[in-house]
Design a protein around this motif. Structure first.
Motif, mmCIF file in Angstrom:
data_model
loop_
_atom_site.group_PDB
_atom_site.id
_atom_site.type_symbol
_atom_site.label_atom_id
_atom_site.label_comp_id
_atom_site.label_asym_id
_atom_site.label_seq_id
_atom_site.Cartn_x
_atom_site.Cartn_y
_atom_site.Cartn_z
ATOM 1 N N ASP A 258 89.942 42.334 -33.328
ATOM 2 C CA ASP A 258 90.360 43.404 -34.230
ATOM 3 C C ASP A 258 89.174 44.043 -34.948
ATOM 4 O O ASP A 258 89.172 45.255 -35.196
ATOM 5 N N ARG A 259 88.164 43.238 -35.266
ATOM 6 C CA ARG A 259 87.024 43.765 -36.038
ATOM 7 C C ARG A 259 86.173 44.748 -35.234
ATOM 8 O O ARG A 259 85.324 45.427 -35.814
ATOM 9 N N HIS A 260 86.381 44.804 -33.926
ATOM 10 C CA HIS A 260 85.614 45.727 -33.089
ATOM 11 C C HIS A 260 86.465 46.871 -32.528
ATOM 12 O O HIS A 260 85.992 47.640 -31.692
ATOM 13 N N VAL A 261 87.712 47.007 -32.979
ATOM 14 C CA VAL A 261 88.582 48.069 -32.487
ATOM 15 C C VAL A 261 88.322 49.353 -33.270
ATOM 16 O O VAL A 261 88.192 49.337 -34.498
ATOM 17 N N GLY A 262 88.259 50.488 -32.547
ATOM 18 C CA GLY A 262 87.861 51.732 -33.181
ATOM 19 C C GLY A 262 86.374 51.662 -33.468
ATOM 20 O O GLY A 262 85.592 51.254 -32.607
ATOM 21 N N ILE A 263 85.971 52.044 -34.677
ATOM 22 C CA ILE A 263 84.574 51.847 -35.073
ATOM 23 C C ILE A 263 84.402 50.385 -35.450
ATOM 24 O O ILE A 263 85.084 49.870 -36.336
ATOM 25 N N SER A 264 83.505 49.705 -34.786
ATOM 26 C CA SER A 264 83.261 48.281 -35.034
ATOM 27 C C SER A 264 82.853 48.027 -36.483
ATOM 28 O O SER A 264 82.205 48.862 -37.123
ATOM 29 N N HIS A 265 83.222 46.850 -36.981
ATOM 30 C CA HIS A 265 82.791 46.470 -38.330
ATOM 31 C C HIS A 265 81.268 46.399 -38.415
ATOM 32 O O HIS A 265 80.702 46.567 -39.497
ATOM 33 N N HIS A 266 80.602 46.192 -37.286
ATOM 34 C CA HIS A 266 79.137 46.234 -37.280
ATOM 35 C C HIS A 266 78.650 47.605 -37.742
ATOM 36 O O HIS A 266 77.788 47.710 -38.628
ATOM 37 N N SER A 267 79.183 48.660 -37.140
ATOM 38 C CA SER A 267 78.757 50.014 -37.492
ATOM 39 C C SER A 267 79.161 50.371 -38.913
ATOM 40 O O SER A 267 78.377 50.980 -39.657
ATOM 41 N N ILE A 268 80.370 50.008 -39.294
ATOM 42 C CA ILE A 268 80.821 50.326 -40.651
ATOM 43 C C ILE A 268 79.928 49.647 -41.686
ATOM 44 O O ILE A 268 79.548 50.250 -42.701
ATOM 45 N N THR A 269 79.549 48.404 -41.434
ATOM 46 C CA THR A 269 78.659 47.691 -42.353
ATOM 47 C C THR A 269 77.320 48.402 -42.483
ATOM 48 O O THR A 269 76.800 48.603 -43.585
ATOM 49 N N VAL A 270 76.750 48.795 -41.347
ATOM 50 C CA VAL A 270 75.462 49.492 -41.374
ATOM 51 C C VAL A 270 75.567 50.809 -42.117
ATOM 52 O O VAL A 270 74.765 51.111 -43.012
ATOM 53 N N PHE A 271 76.564 51.622 -41.754
ATOM 54 C CA PHE A 271 76.679 52.963 -42.323
ATOM 55 C C PHE A 271 77.059 52.930 -43.805
ATOM 56 O O PHE A 271 76.617 53.772 -44.586
ATOM 57 N N LYS A 272 77.868 51.960 -44.196
ATOM 58 C CA LYS A 272 78.373 51.908 -45.565
ATOM 59 C C LYS A 272 77.442 51.162 -46.509
ATOM 60 O O LYS A 272 77.232 51.595 -47.657
ATOM 61 N N ASP A 273 76.860 50.056 -46.039
ATOM 62 C CA ASP A 273 76.163 49.160 -46.960
ATOM 63 C C ASP A 273 74.673 48.944 -46.692
ATOM 64 O O ASP A 273 73.959 48.475 -47.580
ATOM 65 N N ILE A 274 74.203 49.248 -45.498
ATOM 66 C CA ILE A 274 72.830 48.881 -45.152
ATOM 67 C C ILE A 274 71.874 50.069 -45.178
ATOM 68 O O ILE A 274 70.851 50.043 -45.878
ATOM 69 N N VAL A 275 72.167 51.118 -44.433
ATOM 70 C CA VAL A 275 71.257 52.259 -44.380
ATOM 71 C C VAL A 275 71.232 52.938 -45.755
ATOM 72 O O VAL A 275 72.258 53.089 -46.419
ATOM 73 N N ASN A 276 70.031 53.318 -46.168
ATOM 74 C CA ASN A 276 69.850 53.861 -47.518
ATOM 75 C C ASN A 276 69.783 55.386 -47.562
ATOM 76 O O ASN A 276 69.734 55.965 -48.649
ATOM 77 N N VAL A 277 69.736 56.024 -46.412
ATOM 78 C CA VAL A 277 69.553 57.475 -46.366
ATOM 79 C C VAL A 277 70.728 58.121 -45.630
ATOM 80 O O VAL A 277 71.498 57.456 -44.944
ATOM 81 N N LYS A 278 70.837 59.435 -45.802
ATOM 82 C CA LYS A 278 71.864 60.179 -45.082
ATOM 83 C C LYS A 278 71.443 60.342 -43.631
ATOM 84 O O LYS A 278 70.337 60.800 -43.351
ATOM 85 N N VAL A 279 72.320 59.971 -42.705
ATOM 86 C CA VAL A 279 72.002 60.081 -41.287
ATOM 87 C C VAL A 279 73.091 60.898 -40.595
ATOM 88 O O VAL A 279 74.159 61.161 -41.153
ATOM 89 N N ASN A 280 72.812 61.300 -39.383
ATOM 90 C CA ASN A 280 73.754 62.061 -38.578
ATOM 91 C C ASN A 280 74.516 61.120 -37.658
ATOM 92 O O ASN A 280 73.898 60.344 -36.917
ATOM 93 N N ILE A 281 75.835 61.185 -37.710
ATOM 94 C CA ILE A 281 76.675 60.299 -36.895
ATOM 95 C C ILE A 281 77.599 61.157 -36.042
ATOM 96 O O ILE A 281 78.602 61.692 -36.527
ATOM 97 N N PRO A 282 77.285 61.328 -34.755
ATOM 98 C CA PRO A 282 78.183 62.073 -33.854
ATOM 99 C C PRO A 282 79.380 61.204 -33.489
ATOM 100 O O PRO A 282 79.228 60.026 -33.166
ATOM 101 N N ILE A 283 80.552 61.805 -33.542
ATOM 102 C CA ILE A 283 81.791 61.112 -33.189
ATOM 103 C C ILE A 283 82.440 61.856 -32.029
ATOM 104 O O ILE A 283 82.642 63.074 -32.093
ATOM 105 N N THR A 284 82.767 61.145 -30.980
ATOM 106 C CA THR A 284 83.449 61.750 -29.841
ATOM 107 C C THR A 284 84.868 62.151 -30.234
ATOM 108 O O THR A 284 85.560 61.402 -30.938
ATOM 109 N N ASN A 285 85.300 63.316 -29.782
ATOM 110 C CA ASN A 285 86.661 63.765 -30.040
ATOM 111 C C ASN A 285 87.605 63.082 -29.050
ATOM 112 O O ASN A 285 88.006 63.665 -28.040
ATOM 113 N N TYR A 286 87.927 61.816 -29.354
ATOM 114 C CA TYR A 286 88.778 61.034 -28.467
ATOM 115 C C TYR A 286 90.190 61.619 -28.425
ATOM 116 O O TYR A 286 90.612 62.351 -29.322
ATOM 117 N N GLN A 287 90.925 61.257 -27.401
ATOM 118 C CA GLN A 287 92.263 61.808 -27.210
ATOM 119 C C GLN A 287 93.314 61.016 -27.981
ATOM 120 O O GLN A 287 93.111 59.848 -28.339
#
Length: 364
Positions: A258-287
């Motif tokens: 469950d922790r890897h379904v959709g956006i993985s908790h790995h990515s959410i942790t990095v984007f929310k709590d680890i990276v300190n700067v604004k970055v660009n995150i492309p998201i595929t327009n899934y169906q």
């Protein structure tokens, strides 16, 4: 602790630059092993070899092969020329490399005089399996642009283990490689991510850089206990040096956890709590409902308040892979079994063209 066994080489199944895929007999049982020829020398059928069998005995997925420690019939290796920087330092396997930063290096002054990456796009992934779909889409649409791959030491340390890198270089899709930290075997060796990024721009004249660990990733199921957390500090480094930091999210709808379904908790942790700067995150327009799941995760974690989130239409991933005759696999799953994962990496290439290239042209 290391488990060691002695075996005899029964056959050599495959060989490429730096890696031999062999079969060894251990007390009459035929098993698979890898030999890094530049480290442990050329190997022949009938050679007696000392093997590290630790991972296989533990039934590990990461590092789960036997590795030749010593070929008792050939004690010579090729990693003996030049350089003063040691990798795998203070271990029985420490190797000497030519580092770009060394005083004696012909590139030393260029490293010293560096000022900025000048908004050079740097795409940062987590799993090594993100490399091939990104490269396929990038090179399909930008065949004349220089693409440099920086391999970190978050997983495999010898770049020779990556058959993906060997294939992509053989096809001319990766122009140069750099290995950093304790990783080694790239076209250029660097001490850390900062000098590697500088090398990519100032020495290799890269148009784009892709950064990820080599094959393998360690995860524990805890919030911070995974090697892919390095994505955060790498993105920070890109921003610090004046580059354009672009992050590939880990996305899957095939993973049973469950922790890897959709956006993985790995990515959410990095984007929310680890990276300190604004970055660009492309998201595929899934169906269908899949894009709604992803958007819900972005909203729940307030990622749009911290980063630039861009939805990109991309239905070309498989076409790009097929164009170059490339196959992909991640966590045992191929493209058909986990297409959203591979699309996420490919979409970063389309983001470069649809957003980054347009912005750069407008600024000139």
């Amino acid at each position: 602790m290391i488990s060691k066994r002695v075996g005899v080489v029964e056959s050599i199944v495959d060989q490429n630059e730096g890696l031999d895929d062999i079969r060894v007999s251990i007390n009459g049982d035929i098993q698979r092993a890898y030999n890094y020829s530049k480290m442990t020398g050329k190997i022949n059928v009938g050679d007696e070899v000392v093997l590290n069998t630790t991972a296989v005995e533990l039934s590990l997925g990461t590092g789960g092969y036997h590795f030749v420690i010593t070929n008792l019939n050939n004690l010579e290796s090729d990693l003996t020329q030049g350089g003063h920087i040691m990798k795998l330092r203070y271990t029985p396997f420490q190797v000497k490399v030519d580092s770009v930063e060394e005083q004696e290096s012909i590139y030393h002054d260029k490293i010293e005089k560096f000022k900025s990456l000048d908004d050079m796009p740097v795409v940062v992934g987590t799993l090594h399996s993100m490399l091939t779909p990104f490269v396929a889409s990038y090179k399909k649409n930008n065949p004349n642009k220089k693409l440099v791959y920086i391999m970190t030491d978050g997983a495999a340390l010898p770049i020779y283990l990556s058959k993906n890198v060997y294939t992509l270089k053989s096809k001319g899709l990766i122009d140069s490689t750099i290995t950093i930290g304790s990783a080694f075997g790239g076209d250029h060796e660097c001490i850390n991510i900062y000098t590697a990024l500088i090398t990519a721009k100032e020495i290799l004249n890269a148009d784009c850089v892709f950064v990820s660990m080599g094959p393998g990733i360690a995860g524990t199921g805890t919030k911070y206990g995974f090697t892919g957390i390095e994505q955060g500090p790498i993105l920070d480094a890109v921003y610090k040096l004046g580059g354009n930091p672009i992050a590939i999210p880990r996305v899957s709808f095939a993973d049973k956890r469950d922790r890897h379904v959709g956006i993985s908790h790995h990515s959410i942790t990095v984007f929310k709590d680890i990276v300190n700067v604004k970055v660009n995150i492309p998201i595929t327009n899934y169906q269908d409902e899949k894009i709604n799941v992803v958007k819900s995760q972005i909203e729940k974690n307030k990622l749009e308040n911290k980063h630039n989130i861009t939805i990109i239409d991309n239905k070309n991933t498989k076409l790009d892979l097929d164009y170059f005759g490339l196959k992909v696999r991640s966590m045992g799953r191929n493209y058909e079994q986990d297409k959203e994962f591979f699309e996420a990496a490919s979409t970063a290439a389309y983001y470069l063209m649809e957003v980054c290239d347009v912005n750069r042209r407008e600024n000139y």
